[in-house]
Design an enzyme around this catalytic site. Sequence first.
Site, short mmCIF file in Angstrom:
data_model
loop_
_atom_site.label_atom_id
_atom_site.label_comp_id
_atom_site.label_asym_id
_atom_site.label_seq_id
_atom_site.Cartn_x
_atom_site.Cartn_y
_atom_site.Cartn_z
N HIS A 38 3.66 6.59 -6.84
CA HIS A 38 2.84 7.67 -7.39
C HIS A 38 3.67 8.97 -7.38
O HIS A 38 3.66 9.75 -8.33
CB HIS A 38 1.57 7.84 -6.56
CG HIS A 38 0.50 8.67 -7.22
ND1 HIS A 38 -0.61 9.10 -6.55
CD2 HIS A 38 0.37 9.13 -8.49
CE1 HIS A 38 -1.38 9.79 -7.38
NE2 HIS A 38 -0.80 9.84 -8.55
N HIS A 71 1.69 4.46 -2.88
CA HIS A 71 1.79 5.93 -2.72
C HIS A 71 3.17 6.39 -3.16
O HIS A 71 3.33 7.41 -3.83
CB HIS A 71 1.63 6.32 -1.24
CG HIS A 71 0.23 6.29 -0.74
ND1 HIS A 71 -0.81 6.95 -1.35
CD2 HIS A 71 -0.31 5.70 0.36
CE1 HIS A 71 -1.93 6.76 -0.66
NE2 HIS A 71 -1.66 5.99 0.38
N HIS A 76 0.83 -1.20 0.00
CA HIS A 76 0.00 0.00 0.00
C HIS A 76 0.87 1.26 0.00
O HIS A 76 0.73 2.14 -0.86
CB HIS A 76 -0.92 -0.02 1.23
CG HIS A 76 -1.80 1.19 1.36
ND1 HIS A 76 -3.12 1.18 1.01
CD2 HIS A 76 -1.54 2.46 1.78
CE1 HIS A 76 -3.65 2.38 1.21
NE2 HIS A 76 -2.70 3.18 1.68
N GLU A 77 1.79 1.33 0.94
CA GLU A 77 2.63 2.53 1.05
C GLU A 77 3.54 2.66 -0.18
O GLU A 77 3.83 3.78 -0.64
CB GLU A 77 3.46 2.51 2.34
CG GLU A 77 2.63 2.49 3.63
CD GLU A 77 1.51 3.52 3.70
OE1 GLU A 77 1.63 4.58 3.05
OE2 GLU A 77 0.50 3.26 4.37
ZN LIG Z 1 -2.86 5.29 1.93
#
Ligand SMILES: [Zn+2]
Length: 651
Positions: A448, A445, A441-442
Site C-alpha cells: 500500500h 500494508h 498481512h504486513e
Molecule cells: Zn495491519
Amino acid sequence: MPFQEFKIDDLEQFPKELETLLASQLETIELLSKNDDVSYAGVIRPLKDLDEELGNFFTPLSHLNSVENSEATQKAYEASLPQLSKFSSTVAQNEELYAKLKKINANNAEEKRVLEHDVRDFVLSGAELSKEEKKELEEINLKLSELGNNFSQNLLDATNAFEMILEDESDVAEIPQSDLALAKTEVEGKTVYKFTLQIPSYLAYMTYGSNRARREEMSRAYSSRAPQNAEVIDQLLKLRQREAELLGFESFSAYSLATKDAPNTDEVTKFLEELGEKAQPQSKEELEELKAFALKTDGIESLQSFDVGYYSEKLKKEKFDFDDSMTKPYFEQSKVLSGMLEVVSELFAVEFRAVELTLWNEKVKPFDIYQNGALAGRIYFDLEARESKRGGAWMHNWETNFVDAKGEKHLPTVFIVCNFSPSTKENPSLLRHDDVVTLFHEMGHGIHHLFGRCNEYAVSGVNGVAWDVIEFPSQFLEAFAYEKPILKRFAFHHETAEPMSDELLNKIKDTKNYQAALGILRQVEFSLFDFNLHKKLYQGEEVQALLNGIRETTALLPVPEYNKFQNGFAHIFAGGYAAGYYSYKWAEVLSADAFYECLDEEQGFNQEKADGYLKYILNKGGSEDMSSLYKQWLGREPKVESLLKLYGIEA
Ligand SMILES: [Zn+2]
C-alpha cells in the site's frame, strides 16, 4: 543515492541533533507563515518537505528502538519524544500559519486533499476556538491522558494482585507442556502451579484447565478486575463529550468520524447491527454444537461462559485433529518469502531484486523493487525473533513516493517486521500457518505504501489514509494466504521437498472458519458498545445498561452479574480506539469484497482485477476517500455478505 542509508552515527548525540533540526524547522515554518507567498508550491510543498525530513531523520531511531532495543536506543528515544510533542503542539498553535492555509488555492485534486486535511487538523486541535475555549481544550486533553494512565494502572495492579495456586496434578493434566513449564513453581519445597491474570497464563487455564470450579474462579477474577475504573470511565466519558461539543460535534463518536472514512454515526451503528443479526443464526448453531459436545464429554447440563474456551478447544481437536506441527515442516521461511514475492510480482508487474547492505542485523533481507525496469522502491524484511526485538509484527513506512519542492522525485521504502522462530546453522526457520498469514498481512500494508504513486507527500502511500480503512489492503492480501493455488507455490517439505497434501491444505481453510460466527458476534459486541457509548453522554449505571442491551443480541450465554468487562476495556479507555473499535470490521468488508472480486479458484488471483486494485486503490493512497476509490474501481459499494462469506457464514 535514491534511498536513505540506514544508519545512526551517534545515539548519544541523537536528541541534540533532533533539537537542532526542530529549531531550524520552526524557523522555516515561521518564515513560511509570515511571508506574502500564498501559493501551494511556495508554502505547502516546503512545509511537507519538512515533514519528510523529520520522518527520515527520526524513523531509524524509532525503528531501531523496536527491533534492536538497547539502553542507548531507549535513552535516545525517551529524550526525543517530549521534543517531538512540544514541536507538534507549537506548530498546531501557529495561528498565522492557519490563517495562511485558508488563503491558499489548490491546483489539482491531490493538492486540494492535502489542504483539506491540514485545515481539518487545525480545526480539530482548536484553531477556531476562543482563547478561553482553547485553554479548556488544553486542560481536557491533559486530564484525558491522566485518566487513561489511571485506567491502565488500576488494571495492571488488579491483574498483578491475583494468583491461583494449584497443587493437584489432575487439575493441570491437560495443559500443554510449554504453558505448564511457565506455571510451575516451588512453594516451601513443594512443586505447585501458579496461574495469573496475565493473558498467556489466563488463556492457558481457560483453554486447557480441566477443573471447572477453577476456571470459574479465574474467569470471575478476570472479569471483575479494577472496579474503581467505573469512576474513571464516567470522568473520561464526560470529558470526551465536552471535547466533542467544544469542537462543534454532537458527540464523541461524531468527532471520531471527522478523520475517518465512515460517513456518519448512524451508518456505523447500522452496519454493526446488521453484521450481528446476520451472524446470529450460525452463532446459535455453533453454540448448540458446543453444548451438545460438553454434555456428551463431561455431562455439562448448563454450559457457562467459563466453559466455552475449554470445550471449544476440545471440540476443535475432535473435529479436525489438526495442529501447527503438521504444517510447519512445509513452511520454511525463505521459501514462503520468495513464494510471496513471486505472487506480488506477478499480480502487480514488479520485480524484487535482493541487495547487499550492511544493516542493523545480519538477518535482515533488503530488496530493491523494479517496475518496467526502473527502480521504484525498497523493502526490508526483518522476520526473526530475537531478544532485542519488540514482540508482534508490523509494517513501518520510512520514505515516501513523492515530488519535493525542488521538483525532485523520491522513492518509497518500508520495513516489514515479524517475530518468526529464528533460523540457526543446523535448523531452518519453520513457520506456523498463522505466521504465513501475518507475513501476507504486513506485506499488504507494505505494498500500500510502496505502490503509492501520488506526487504529494502527505497523501502518498499510507500517508493520509483514514484509520478505519488502513487495514483494507493488509487483510485483502492476507485472505490469499488460505488459498490452495497460492500455498501450493511454496508449501514444500523442508527435508523431502514433498508438496503439502490436499488434505492438509483443506484443513488449513476449514479450521480458519471454526466458530467464526461466534467470533464475529464478539467483535460486534465490543464495537457496538464502544461506538454507541460515545454517541451521547452515558454515566454510572447507564453504561452497564447500554452493554446489557447490546448483549441481548450478541451474548448467547447468560453473562454473570459480576462480569464488568468494561472496567478492563483498555483499547477504548486507555488506548487510541475510542469510538474507533468498529474499524477492524469496517475495513474487513472492503478486504473481503475485494478478495472475492480478485480471487480465481484455479490461479489464486484474477490478473485483470488485480490491475484495477493496483490502479484505483494502491496507487491512489490517501488522495481520496477510500469508499470513493472503491466505487471508482468496481462501480459499486462493497457488500457485507462478502465478509460473512469469507468466514464461511451463509446469510
Ligand atoms: Zn495491519
